[in-house]
Write a protein that holds these residues in place. Structure first.
Motif, PDB file in Angstrom:
ATOM      1  N   UNK A 109      23.348   5.114   3.062  1.00  0.00           N
ATOM      2  CA  UNK A 109      23.476   3.688   4.125  1.00  0.00           C
ATOM      3  C   UNK A 109      22.175   3.115   4.167  1.00  0.00           C
ATOM      4  N   UNK A 110      22.278   1.671   4.250  1.00  0.00           N
ATOM      5  CA  UNK A 110      20.982   0.917   4.562  1.00  0.00           C
ATOM      6  C   UNK A 110      20.239   1.327   5.546  1.00  0.00           C
ATOM      7  N   UNK A 111      20.738   2.377   6.527  1.00  0.00           N
ATOM      8  CA  UNK A 111      19.743   2.847   7.613  1.00  0.00           C
ATOM      9  C   UNK A 111      18.683   3.545   6.657  1.00  0.00           C
ATOM     10  N   UNK A 112      18.776   3.841   5.498  1.00  0.00           N
ATOM     11  CA  UNK A 112      17.920   4.785   4.885  1.00  0.00           C
ATOM     12  C   UNK A 112      16.392   4.042   4.734  1.00  0.00           C
ATOM     13  N   UNK A 113      16.514   2.538   4.753  1.00  0.00           N
ATOM     14  CA  UNK A 113      15.531   1.782   4.878  1.00  0.00           C
ATOM     15  C   UNK A 113      15.339   0.833   6.031  1.00  0.00           C
ATOM     16  N   UNK A 114      15.848   1.255   6.888  1.00  0.00           N
ATOM     17  CA  UNK A 114      15.731   0.987   8.326  1.00  0.00           C
ATOM     18  C   UNK A 114      16.643  -0.554   8.504  1.00  0.00           C
ATOM     19  N   UNK A 115      17.690  -0.575   7.978  1.00  0.00           N
ATOM     20  CA  UNK A 115      18.433  -1.604   8.131  1.00  0.00           C
ATOM     21  C   UNK A 115      19.871  -1.181   8.581  1.00  0.00           C
ATOM     22  N   UNK A 116      19.718  -1.330  10.044  1.00  0.00           N
ATOM     23  CA  UNK A 116      21.005  -0.894  10.747  1.00  0.00           C
ATOM     24  C   UNK A 116      22.110  -1.925  10.464  1.00  0.00           C
ATOM     25  N   UNK A 117      21.831  -3.162  10.632  1.00  0.00           N
ATOM     26  CA  UNK A 117      22.919  -4.291  10.651  1.00  0.00           C
ATOM     27  C   UNK A 117      23.684  -4.462   9.279  1.00  0.00           C
ATOM     28  N   UNK A 118      23.089  -4.104   8.339  1.00  0.00           N
ATOM     29  CA  UNK A 118      23.808  -4.151   6.991  1.00  0.00           C
ATOM     30  C   UNK A 118      24.727  -3.086   6.859  1.00  0.00           C
ATOM     31  N   UNK A 119      24.629  -1.893   7.719  1.00  0.00           N
ATOM     32  CA  UNK A 119      25.496  -0.788   7.470  1.00  0.00           C
ATOM     33  C   UNK A 119      26.907  -0.659   7.884  1.00  0.00           C
ATOM     34  N   UNK A 120      27.690  -1.202   7.283  1.00  0.00           N
ATOM     35  CA  UNK A 120      29.166  -1.401   7.936  1.00  0.00           C
ATOM     36  C   UNK A 120      29.625  -0.332   8.528  1.00  0.00           C
ATOM     37  N   UNK A 121      29.218   0.942   7.961  1.00  0.00           N
ATOM     38  CA  UNK A 121      29.728   2.317   8.586  1.00  0.00           C
ATOM     39  C   UNK A 121      29.421   2.838   9.862  1.00  0.00           C
ATOM     40  N   UNK A 122      27.816   2.238  10.012  1.00  0.00           N
ATOM     41  CA  UNK A 122      27.193   2.406  11.132  1.00  0.00           C
ATOM     42  C   UNK A 122      27.598   1.653  12.087  1.00  0.00           C
ATOM     43  N   UNK A 123      28.014   0.317  11.846  1.00  0.00           N
ATOM     44  CA  UNK A 123      28.578  -0.853  12.825  1.00  0.00           C
ATOM     45  C   UNK A 123      29.978  -0.247  13.253  1.00  0.00           C
ATOM     46  N   UNK A 124      30.767   0.378  12.400  1.00  0.00           N
ATOM     47  CA  UNK A 124      32.178   0.703  12.765  1.00  0.00           C
ATOM     48  C   UNK A 124      31.922   1.899  13.503  1.00  0.00           C
ATOM     49  N   UNK A 125      31.015   2.782  13.459  1.00  0.00           N
ATOM     50  CA  UNK A 125      31.137   4.043  14.070  1.00  0.00           C
ATOM     51  C   UNK A 125      30.573   3.665  15.566  1.00  0.00           C
ATOM     52  N   UNK A 126      29.807   2.760  15.822  1.00  0.00           N
ATOM     53  CA  UNK A 126      29.109   2.075  16.878  1.00  0.00           C
ATOM     54  C   UNK A 126      30.489   1.399  17.894  1.00  0.00           C
ATOM     55  N   UNK A 127      31.373   0.762  17.188  1.00  0.00           N
ATOM     56  CA  UNK A 127      32.441   0.220  17.619  1.00  0.00           C
ATOM     57  C   UNK A 127      33.430   1.118  18.113  1.00  0.00           C
ATOM     58  N   UNK A 128      33.793   1.947  17.333  1.00  0.00           N
ATOM     59  CA  UNK A 128      34.687   3.111  17.707  1.00  0.00           C
ATOM     60  C   UNK A 128      34.220   4.071  18.627  1.00  0.00           C
ATOM     61  N   UNK A 129      32.948   4.635  18.653  1.00  0.00           N
ATOM     62  CA  UNK A 129      32.523   5.512  19.646  1.00  0.00           C
ATOM     63  C   UNK A 129      32.339   4.966  21.136  1.00  0.00           C
ATOM     64  N   UNK A 130      32.410   3.723  21.281  1.00  0.00           N
ATOM     65  CA  UNK A 130      32.110   3.063  22.721  1.00  0.00           C
ATOM     66  C   UNK A 130      33.689   2.539  22.978  1.00  0.00           C
ATOM     67  N   UNK A 131      34.754   2.655  22.098  1.00  0.00           N
ATOM     68  CA  UNK A 131      36.334   2.285  22.541  1.00  0.00           C
ATOM     69  C   UNK A 131      36.640   3.258  23.715  1.00  0.00           C
ATOM     70  N   UNK A 132      37.579   2.878  24.387  1.00  0.00           N
ATOM     71  CA  UNK A 132      38.056   3.498  25.339  1.00  0.00           C
ATOM     72  C   UNK A 132      39.354   4.592  24.743  1.00  0.00           C
ATOM     73  N   UNK A 133      39.747   4.283  23.458  1.00  0.00           N
ATOM     74  CA  UNK A 133      40.918   4.904  22.787  1.00  0.00           C
ATOM     75  C   UNK A 133      40.416   6.089  22.443  1.00  0.00           C
ATOM     76  N   UNK A 134      41.171   7.217  22.563  1.00  0.00           N
ATOM     77  CA  UNK A 134      40.841   8.559  22.120  1.00  0.00           C
ATOM     78  C   UNK A 134      40.949   8.487  20.689  1.00  0.00           C
ATOM     79  N   UNK A 135      41.849   7.733  20.157  1.00  0.00           N
ATOM     80  CA  UNK A 135      42.253   7.729  18.516  1.00  0.00           C
ATOM     81  C   UNK A 135      40.800   6.936  18.014  1.00  0.00           C
ATOM     82  N   UNK A 136      40.488   6.102  18.562  1.00  0.00           N
ATOM     83  CA  UNK A 136      39.131   5.385  18.028  1.00  0.00           C
ATOM     84  C   UNK A 136      37.861   6.409  17.995  1.00  0.00           C
ATOM     85  N   UNK A 137      37.728   7.123  19.233  1.00  0.00           N
ATOM     86  CA  UNK A 137      36.746   8.109  19.375  1.00  0.00           C
ATOM     87  C   UNK A 137      36.871   9.463  18.330  1.00  0.00           C
TER      88      UNK A 137
END
Length: 299
Positions: A71-99
């Motif tokens: 992950x680009x998070x290894x070098x402090x680049x959160x915004x370029x990490x597609x996986x991290x951004x997707x996790x952020x979206x899914x974890x904040x969702x109201x959907x149990x499936x997304x969580x």
């Protein structure tokens, strides 16, 4: 440690890891793996590079095959990490499936250091070798007790050739995981031993250490590397499995950029190095320094 789950190791497709030292409790006849090791400086960058840190994701594709992605998070680049951004979206969702999908985006902090294997009770054929030790946050915390001690405690450079400390690995099994609770550093600092003898100080010792480290594996190969085009295609294909119909990774990233601070209100400057590397195994300023120059400053 969570990086040691058996299925996690066996099913994942990853870079070929040669010279990796990965002791596991299941390899010991009685379920207890014991070994004595010593952490060593990275000869290419002993000041800041003796601990390599990466953030790694482990994802399953539609065939239930596992894949590792740095992950680009290894070098402090959160915004370029597609996986991290997707996790952020899914974890904040109201959907149990997304969580649930968010919980399947498995993130690990992984560390690499050079070690000398002093006495491996299970695989004695490894004794004396220099290998790369891959470890997780539990072992890293044990290093930090000495490298970044609490106020009032003395810092001890466990990597030091002349007054570092050996580690006694005592690995047991706890469910699917290796357990390192009884692993610890020795109480006393000692010089490194090469061919049965403690390395002396001075020019003679310096020559012994240089020869010892000449044959060391290249630790730098395990630093974070940006995704190749092939990895990007594979990653997009896998991440699509976690998205709702009509969603796309590009939309997620674009939305994140839209919510970023405006140019006239800059965010605090972030380091390009992970904190674990900045608070490295030595007390120097962080500039690159090769082993030849470094040894000149040792006793």
């Amino acid at each position: 440690d969570s990086i040691d789950v058996d299925t996690h190791q066996k099913t994942a497709t990853k870079k070929k890891e040669t010279n990796i030292y990965a002791p596991k409790a299941k390899d010991a006849p009685d379920g207890v793996y014991e070994s004595k090791i010593r952490f060593l400086y990275n000869p290419n960058d002993p000041v800041a590079g003796s601990i390599i840190h990466k953030v790694v994701y482990y994802l399953l594709d539609n065939s239930n095959q596992g894949h590792y992605f740095d992950s680009p998070q290894s070098v402090g680049d959160w915004n370029s990490c597609l996986i991290g951004q997707l996790w952020k979206k899914l974890s904040k969702s109201d959907s149990a499936v997304d969580k649930k999908n968010a919980s399947n985006l498995n993130k690990r902090d992984v560390y690499y250091s050079l070690i000398q294997i002093i006495d491996d009770k299970i695989k004695p054929e490894l004794n004396g070798k220099i290998m790369i030790f891959k470890y997780g946050i539990k072992i890293k915390a044990k290093l930090d007790k000495f490298l970044e001690p609490k106020p009032g405690k003395n810092k001890i450079d466990i990597f030091n050739f002349y007054n570092g400390r050996n580690m006694d690995l005592h690995i047991t099994r706890q469910g699917q995981f290796n357990n390192y609770d009884e692993t610890s550093f020795e109480d006393e600092s000692t010089p490194i031993v090469v061919n049965g003898n403690e390395v002396p100080t001075g020019e003679k010792g310096r020559a012994i250490l240089q020869k010892l480290m000449e044959g060391a594996p290249n630790l730098d190969e395990f630093k974070f590397k940006p995704w190749s085009d092939e990895e990007k295609v594979k990653l997009q294909r896998i991440l699509n499995l976690y998205l709702s119909p009509g969603d796309s990774i590009s939309n997620i990233v674009d939305n994140n950029k839209a919510s970023a601070p405006a140019k006239n209100s800059p965010a605090p400057k972030k380091s390009t190095k992970p904190a674990e590397v900045e608070a490295s195994s030595t007390s120097a300023k962080g500039e690159d320094e090769n082993l030849d120059e470094f040894l000149d400053n040792l006793g």
